[in-house]
Design a protein around this motif. Structure first.
Motif, mmCIF file in Angstrom:
data_model
loop_
_atom_site.group_PDB
_atom_site.id
_atom_site.type_symbol
_atom_site.label_atom_id
_atom_site.label_comp_id
_atom_site.label_asym_id
_atom_site.label_seq_id
_atom_site.Cartn_x
_atom_site.Cartn_y
_atom_site.Cartn_z
ATOM 1 N N TYR A 271 57.080 -18.561 1.671
ATOM 2 C CA TYR A 271 58.106 -18.677 2.705
ATOM 3 C C TYR A 271 59.504 -18.845 2.102
ATOM 4 N N ALA A 272 59.574 -19.268 0.828
ATOM 5 C CA ALA A 272 60.854 -19.480 0.163
ATOM 6 C C ALA A 272 61.288 -18.283 -0.670
ATOM 7 N N THR A 273 60.583 -17.151 -0.560
ATOM 8 C CA THR A 273 61.016 -15.933 -1.246
ATOM 9 C C THR A 273 61.949 -15.150 -0.333
ATOM 10 N N THR A 274 62.704 -14.247 -0.928
ATOM 11 C CA THR A 274 63.630 -13.465 -0.112
ATOM 12 C C THR A 274 63.854 -12.084 -0.709
ATOM 13 N N LEU A 275 64.272 -11.174 0.142
ATOM 14 C CA LEU A 275 64.720 -9.844 -0.252
ATOM 15 C C LEU A 275 65.931 -9.513 0.603
ATOM 16 N N VAL A 276 67.040 -9.176 -0.046
ATOM 17 C CA VAL A 276 68.288 -8.838 0.651
ATOM 18 C C VAL A 276 68.853 -7.578 0.013
ATOM 19 N N ILE A 277 69.207 -6.606 0.839
ATOM 20 C CA ILE A 277 69.755 -5.339 0.342
ATOM 21 C C ILE A 277 71.013 -5.013 1.133
ATOM 22 N N GLY A 278 72.085 -4.709 0.425
ATOM 23 C CA GLY A 278 73.345 -4.363 1.075
ATOM 24 C C GLY A 278 74.390 -4.037 0.016
ATOM 25 N N ARG A 279 75.625 -3.897 0.456
ATOM 26 C CA ARG A 279 76.744 -3.635 -0.462
ATOM 27 C C ARG A 279 77.440 -4.975 -0.719
ATOM 28 N N TYR A 280 77.052 -5.627 -1.792
ATOM 29 C CA TYR A 280 77.503 -6.985 -2.067
ATOM 30 C C TYR A 280 78.442 -7.060 -3.264
ATOM 31 N N GLU A 281 79.343 -8.036 -3.181
ATOM 32 C CA GLU A 281 80.166 -8.424 -4.313
ATOM 33 C C GLU A 281 79.568 -9.692 -4.912
ATOM 34 N N LYS A 282 79.553 -9.746 -6.229
ATOM 35 C CA LYS A 282 79.012 -10.904 -6.933
ATOM 36 C C LYS A 282 80.142 -11.800 -7.421
ATOM 37 N N HIS A 283 80.038 -13.100 -7.110
ATOM 38 C CA HIS A 283 80.992 -14.091 -7.577
ATOM 39 C C HIS A 283 80.224 -15.124 -8.391
ATOM 40 N N THR A 284 80.778 -15.561 -9.500
ATOM 41 C CA THR A 284 80.063 -16.474 -10.394
ATOM 42 C C THR A 284 80.806 -17.794 -10.530
ATOM 43 N N ALA A 285 80.046 -18.831 -10.829
ATOM 44 C CA ALA A 285 80.597 -20.157 -11.081
ATOM 45 C C ALA A 285 79.592 -20.902 -11.952
ATOM 46 N N THR A 286 79.896 -22.162 -12.250
ATOM 47 C CA THR A 286 79.002 -22.996 -13.050
ATOM 48 C C THR A 286 78.703 -24.265 -12.273
ATOM 49 N N LEU A 297 78.537 -11.816 -1.420
ATOM 50 C CA LEU A 297 79.211 -11.604 -0.142
ATOM 51 C C LEU A 297 79.449 -10.114 0.068
ATOM 52 N N ARG A 298 79.379 -9.686 1.318
ATOM 53 C CA ARG A 298 79.708 -8.303 1.666
ATOM 54 C C ARG A 298 81.201 -8.223 1.951
ATOM 55 N N ALA A 299 81.879 -7.315 1.279
ATOM 56 C CA ALA A 299 83.330 -7.175 1.446
ATOM 57 C C ALA A 299 83.659 -6.883 2.901
ATOM 58 N N GLY A 300 84.566 -7.665 3.456
ATOM 59 C CA GLY A 300 84.968 -7.465 4.845
ATOM 60 C C GLY A 300 84.089 -8.200 5.830
ATOM 61 N N ALA A 301 82.780 -8.049 5.714
ATOM 62 C CA ALA A 301 81.865 -8.635 6.690
ATOM 63 C C ALA A 301 81.766 -10.151 6.568
ATOM 64 N N ASP A 302 81.918 -10.693 5.356
ATOM 65 C CA ASP A 302 81.668 -12.118 5.128
ATOM 66 C C ASP A 302 82.911 -12.884 4.698
ATOM 67 N N ASP A 303 84.088 -12.323 4.970
ATOM 68 C CA ASP A 303 85.311 -12.967 4.513
ATOM 69 C C ASP A 303 85.469 -14.370 5.084
ATOM 70 N N HIS A 304 85.010 -14.580 6.320
ATOM 71 C CA HIS A 304 85.171 -15.892 6.944
ATOM 72 C C HIS A 304 84.254 -16.948 6.321
ATOM 73 N N HIS A 305 83.321 -16.528 5.468
ATOM 74 C CA HIS A 305 82.438 -17.476 4.798
ATOM 75 C C HIS A 305 82.869 -17.762 3.349
ATOM 76 N N ARG A 306 83.937 -17.135 2.890
ATOM 77 C CA ARG A 306 84.339 -17.308 1.497
ATOM 78 C C ARG A 306 84.669 -18.768 1.188
ATOM 79 N N SER A 307 85.408 -19.415 2.067
ATOM 80 C CA SER A 307 85.778 -20.803 1.799
ATOM 81 C C SER A 307 84.557 -21.710 1.811
ATOM 82 N N LEU A 308 83.562 -21.383 2.661
ATOM 83 C CA LEU A 308 82.364 -22.210 2.720
ATOM 84 C C LEU A 308 81.555 -22.102 1.430
ATOM 85 N N VAL A 309 81.279 -20.880 1.006
ATOM 86 C CA VAL A 309 80.411 -20.731 -0.153
ATOM 87 C C VAL A 309 81.106 -21.147 -1.441
ATOM 88 N N LYS A 310 82.449 -21.220 -1.437
ATOM 89 C CA LYS A 310 83.146 -21.744 -2.600
ATOM 90 C C LYS A 310 82.791 -23.216 -2.841
#
Length: 508
Positions: A271-286, A297-310
């Motif tokens: 139940y904790a496995t996943t598969l996601v397919i789309g046009r995604y941008e990868k952002h990295t951190a430590t 994140l998907r460019a354009g589609a997920d801009d309103h979530h950028r501050s959250l996932v940061k």
């Protein structure tokens, strides 16, 4: 997991026993399989041929070579039958490793796959039965290299192959089709996205699945008590991204296609496995302990979530400070076109249409410790992860948002009164109300009562030690009660059982 549409309130074992791991080295592999697609690791006593590199033994080669280590030892489980949803999973089989080679065609929304499933028979079986959606056409099925007869029985894939107790086998299932999600088992009132993999009109695909749904994209023993290791390759058109459970190993392009390879070296529940397919941008951190962090994140589609996932690395650090090191080698979060969110292991899924903000992210990330590292043995134990995650969100509200403890507890009490009446007590949830607030707010109140009884510092030590000592285990109520009593030196059985079993909210 949180599903905002059908929850009116706002967001406020694995039985891998040590002795099983020790048994791994002495399992008779000749009664088992041909091995995985990646092959077994070379033995330390093998000498590399001239002109090549490889392990070379120092000193004399023993006359009787030591047995090679079992590459799938960490995937050993002791599966159980589910009390709420007995039609899913198979307690007679223990899957050790899934090797999934998947290809996605966005235009036709077709998934083609080759699943290499390494398993052992917990007891003698007359046939092999796994969960697998009828949405897919079977192209070829083999066991240990020999073609076998396969039939479908509802959502079960049944293979005419007997195995003696303890024997291993390797299944290879080649299939193709258009995936479709399944409704919640036993509950026709489900109004969410459905369970499992769904194909979107724009060619994207993504999966959220609890209590079941992994069977909508690969053949699986779809039950939390059977955790396994995973290698997942996802081939998509260039410019597209294939995201899955685990840590990204590599992405390689050939012609017009790109293959993304993911590996889980820690066992994961289906139940904790996943598969996601789309046009995604990868952002990295430590993250804490220099854990690599990726955000997709998907460019354009997920801009309103950028501050959250940061905020993801900061959330990881807050949790690690309280409950110990992040339990996996990599951390990630991916945003999908959903109204839900899910604690998918090493790759948290956040719905772009979900609500809850930072509390939602915190809730799902806390499951990496409580739910993924330590997993409920069956679905009557979902309170073991959801209740702790709910308590953690309340603690965050007190620590970071200035909420009073009394206001947090009063909110849980209001939810608890309504939830117990509708969905039953958290220790005996009703199957047709899976994931209702009774397994969130009610056990959070129980934890509050334990904290009030033993003190704040002792309680935080208890939660920290719980996840650190039970890591990679699937657990149940009895495990939890024994642990609490031993850790505190007090018999709190009556307190715990009262809060888990009462038809109405206990006094507190």
């Amino acid at each position: 997991m949180l599903r905002s549409l059908w929850q009116n309130a706002a967001m406020a074992t694995k039985a891998v026993r040590p002795q099983l791991r020790m048994m791994a080295a002495v399992l008779v592999l000749t009664a088992a399989v041909a091995g995985c697609s990646a092959g077994d690791p070379p033995r330390a006593d093998q000498t590399a041929p001239a002109g090549t590199s490889g392990p070379v033994a120092s000193g004399p080669v023993p006359s009787t070579p030591a047995e090679a280590p079992d590459p799938y030892a960490a995937g050993l489980s002791r599966p159980v039958a589910d009390k709420l949803y007995p039609g899913y999973g198979n307690a007679s089989l223990d899957v050790l490793h899934y090797g999934l080679d998947l290809a996605w065609a966005p235009g036709s929304r077709t998934l083609s796959g080759t699943a290499t499933v390494t398993l052992r028979a917990v007891k003698a079986v007359r046939q092999i039965s796994l969960d697998f959606s009828r949405a897919f056409t079977l192209d070829q099925v083999s066991v240990d290299g020999a073609r076998v007869t396969a039939k479908r029985s509802g959502h079960k894939l049944v293979l005419a192959k007997a195995l003696p107790a303890g024997a291993r086998a390797t299944l290879v299932v080649r299939y193709h089709g258009s995936p479709r999600p399944e409704s919640m088992p036993g509950w026709s009132g489900w109004t969410g996205d459905g369970m499992g993999l769904r194909a979107m009109g724009n060619g994207e695909a993504w999966s959220i699945q609890q209590p079941v749904g992994a069977f909508t994209w690969y053949p699986v023993n779809d039950h939390p008590s059977d955790e396994a290791l995973y290698d997942i390759a996802v081939t998509v058109p260039k410019g597209w991204t294939g995201i899955a459970t685990g840590q990204l190993v590599e992405s390689t392009s050939r012609g017009s296609r790109t293959t993304w390879r993911w590996r889980s070296t820690d066992p994961a529940a289906s139940y904790a496995t996943t598969l996601v397919i789309g046009r995604y941008e990868k952002h990295t951190a430590t993250g804490p302990g220099r854990v690599p962090v990726t955000v997709w994140l998907r460019a354009g589609a997920d801009d309103h979530h950028r501050s959250l996932v940061k905020q993801f690395p900061a959330v990881l650090r807050w949790l690690a400070d309280r409950f110990g090191p992040y339990p996996f080698p990599a951390a990630g979060v991916v945003v999908v076109d959903s109204r839900s969110a899910m604690e998918t292991q090493q790759m948290i899924t956040i719905g772009s249409r979900s609500s809850g903000g930072q509390s939602l992210l915190l809730h799902e990330v806390s499951h990496e410790w409580f739910g993924n590292a330590v997993t409920p043995r069956d679905w009557t134990g979902i309170w073991l992860s959801e209740g702790i995650a709910t308590w953690i969100v309340g603690e965050w509200a007190i620590d970071r948002a200035g909420a009073s403890r009394r206001s947090v507890v009063d909110g849980w009490r209001a939810e608890d009164r309504a939830a117990r009446a509708t969905a039953g007590p958290p220790g005996r949830p009703r199957a047709r109300h899976f994931g209702a607030r009774n397994v969130y707010a009610s056990p959070a109140l129980m934890l509050h009562e334990i904290r009030s009884t033993i003190g704040a510092a002792a309680f935080e030590r208890l939660l920290r030690d719980w996840v650190q000592t039970q890591r990679h285990e699937s657990v149940d109520r009895e495990t939890f009660v024994r642990f609490v009593n031993a850790h505190t030196g007090r018999d709190l059985s009556a307190l715990i059982n009262t809060w888990l079993d009462s038809a109405s909210t206990p006094a507190g």
